[in-house]
Design an enzyme around this catalytic site. Structure first.
Site, PDB file in Angstrom:
ATOM      1  N   GLY A   1       0.811  -1.212   0.000  1.00  0.00           N
ATOM      2  CA  GLY A   1       0.000   0.000   0.000  1.00  0.00           C
ATOM      3  C   GLY A   1       0.843   1.260   0.000  1.00  0.00           C
ATOM      4  N   ASP A   2       0.137   2.372  -0.253  1.00  0.00           N
ATOM      5  CA  ASP A   2       0.750   3.702  -0.218  1.00  0.00           C
ATOM      6  C   ASP A   2       1.839   3.874  -1.271  1.00  0.00           C
ATOM      7  OD1 ASP A   2      -0.807   4.104   2.166  1.00  0.00           O
ATOM      8  OD2 ASP A   2       0.688   2.907   3.214  1.00  0.00           O
TER       9      ASP A   2
ATOM     10  N   HIS B   1      -5.490   8.031  -0.499  1.00  0.00           N
ATOM     11  CA  HIS B   1      -4.768   8.488  -1.679  1.00  0.00           C
ATOM     12  C   HIS B   1      -4.566   9.984  -1.570  1.00  0.00           C
ATOM     13  CE1 HIS B   1      -6.476   4.867  -4.118  1.00  0.00           C
ATOM     14  NE2 HIS B   1      -5.546   4.537  -3.263  1.00  0.00           N
ATOM     15  N   SER B   2      -3.316  10.400  -1.698  1.00  0.00           N
ATOM     16  CA  SER B   2      -3.153  11.851  -1.738  1.00  0.00           C
ATOM     17  C   SER B   2      -2.572  12.240  -3.084  1.00  0.00           C
ATOM     18  CB  SER B   2      -2.296  12.351  -0.575  1.00  0.00           C
ATOM     19  OG  SER B   2      -1.073  11.697  -0.564  1.00  0.00           O
TER      20      SER B   2
END
Ligand code: IMP
Length: 456
Positions: free
Chosen positions: A28-29, A57-58
């Site tokens: 993830g990320d 989510h950024s």
């Protein structure tokens, strides 16, 4: 079967692989949001198919940071629909909050739709998630999963349980909704009274019912049969983009179980989680960071607990978007990457956050494991086995330069190119995008770096 020479009466449109997917290849990320945002133009809809508000989510556009949890990242590109598919578990409170924040930031949210079959994360799911983790760690002394506390596991468990689950469409059916909540509480109450005696609102039937009816009223126009809608798009020849949440090594079937999330977070979950058959998906972009991170518990063979790990965490701002927890950091694990590439049928890789490694004297890549004195090059998602492997590394020279301004492969320092080429070679898929900073513009688009495979 049509007679020889006759044209088939059935349109072949229904099997054209006109869709793309973006999926995380690690824990993830990986920066999926940014890649979805880049690929979104030309797609009629961006579709979430798994997970819930555990995802974070950024995306940075023009220096402005947008944090998304449930709404697909494609919402930042006007002109396409943002669809939350049936495979997602939706916390309506969080969804409404996100829609309000995005609208206040000037983002058009009129095309955000949610499946009537997506399951609702109820307040008692979040209470149960927290209570289970606490009970495991504190009372039973058993390793907790380290969940995000967003009620994901309990909501998926309720879905599979069936008789007491609430779906988004149920928010519009008062009598049915009340029955479902009553059924759920009959089983939740004894558990929560035992393990979370301070929880009261999440067990108040009337309050839950009124809250859920309120969500339904606010979201009424967005709750639709998204599967039918997606097929209408496909019939019209439109392209769809699927946005994976969480990541492959957190997939409930193929990840490092039990230290996983509760959905099929790999590309294998797309068909079930959206209603679109898998042969429709011709392009699968796997996202991998230039190093490894993990949040929560579970094995991580290449974990760094030294100053190098701390440095990468600070440079990469490796703190959870959802929980703010510091992420565990490690050298890139090529054994795991190869597994994820194969499992997803990845056609190309986006390598993100390469700039974060700038300034390190040397870089290590895990190329195999040693298990019980034996060298192996295959990944095992079995958590007990993975816990005991020893990573074998190849060391490469680092690069001192700041990569933030590089816009082509040629502009990258040769050590960075060598690092990328080694990853491409091991993964067995071309690296076609390289992230050198958080902004949309800080992305290098390349056919491939070292000449492995071919794009498209
Ligand atoms: P859950 O999905 O909240 O149940 O958490 C299960 C495990 O997956 C925990 O270790 C979480 O930290 C991890 N996890 C879930 N979603 C994400 C994500 O989007 N990024 C990173 N880790 C995640």
């Amino acid at each position: 079967m049509p007679a020889s020479g006759q044209q088939s009466p059935v349109s072949t449109n229904h099997v054209k692989p006109s869709c793309s997917a973006v999926v995380g290849l690690q824990w993830g990320d990986e920066g999926k949001g940014k890649v979805v945002d880049l690929l979104a133009p030309g797609h009629a809809a961006i579709v979430r198919y798994n997970g819930g508000a555990n995802a974070g989510h950024s995306v940075v556009v023009g220096g402005k940071r947008f944090a998304l949890h449930l709404v697909p990242s494609g919402v930042l590109r006007p002109g396409s629909r943002s669809i939350i598919g049936n495979g997602v578990v939706v916390d309506p409170e969080q969804l409404l909050k996100e829609l309000t924040t995005l609208s206040e930031q000037g983002i058009d949210c009129s095309q955000v739709l949610v499946s009537d079959r997506a399951h609702v994360v109820m307040p008692y799911h979040k209470a149960e998630d927290a209570a289970r983790e606490r009970a495991l760690a504190e009372s039973l002394g058993i390793s907790a999963v380290g969940t995000t506390g967003r009620g994901i596991g309990p909501a998926y468990a309720e879905k599979v349980q069936r008789s007491s689950a609430v779906r988004m469409g149920d928010l519009l059916r008062p009598d049915w909704l009340r029955e479902r909540i009553r059924a759920a509480l009959a089983f939740k109450r004894p558990v929560l009274e035992r393990w979370a005696p301070d929880v009261t609102d999440a067990l108040d039937e009337e309050l839950l019912y009124e809250t859920a009816i309120g969500w339904g009223e606010k979201l009424r126009d967005r709750i639709v049969d998204t599967t039918r809608l997606l097929h209408e798009h496909l019939d019209a020849g439109d392209r769809l983009l699927f946005e994976g949440a969480n990541a492959t090594l957190l997939d409930v079937d193929h990840g490092t179980y039990p230290f996983v999330t509760s959905s099929n977070a790999s590309a294998l979950g797309i068909a079930a989680g959206s209603g679109v058959p898998s042969q429709r998906i011709g392009r699968i972009v796997g996202i991998a960071k230039a190093y490894q991170t993990r949040v929560g518990a579970g094995p991580m063979p290449t974990e760094l607990t030294d100053a190098i790990g701390d440095r990468i965490r600070e440079r990469g701002r490796e703190y959870g978007t959802t929980t703010g927890r510091p992420r565990r950091i490690g050298w890139l694990d090529l054994v795991a990457l190869r597994y994820s590439t194969q499992l997803n049928g990845v056609t190309e890789i986006a390598l993100t956050l390469l700039d974060v490694l700038g300034g390190l004297d040397e870089l290590k890549l895990c190329t195999s494991y040693e298990i019980n004195g034996e060298r192996v090059s295959h990944f095992t998602p079995d958590a007990c086995t993975l816990e005991s492997v020893m990573p074998i590394y190849q060391t490469l020279p680092g690069f001192a330069e700041d990569l933030g301004e590089c816009r082509s492969v040629d502009e990258l320092p040769s050590a960075a190119k060598a690092y990328i080429a080694r990853i491409e070679d091991a993964a067995g898929a071309p690296i076609t995008m390289i992230g050198v900073g958080p902004d949309r513009e800080q992305t290098i688009l390349a056919d491939q770096v070292s000449g492995v495979g071919s794009v498209g």
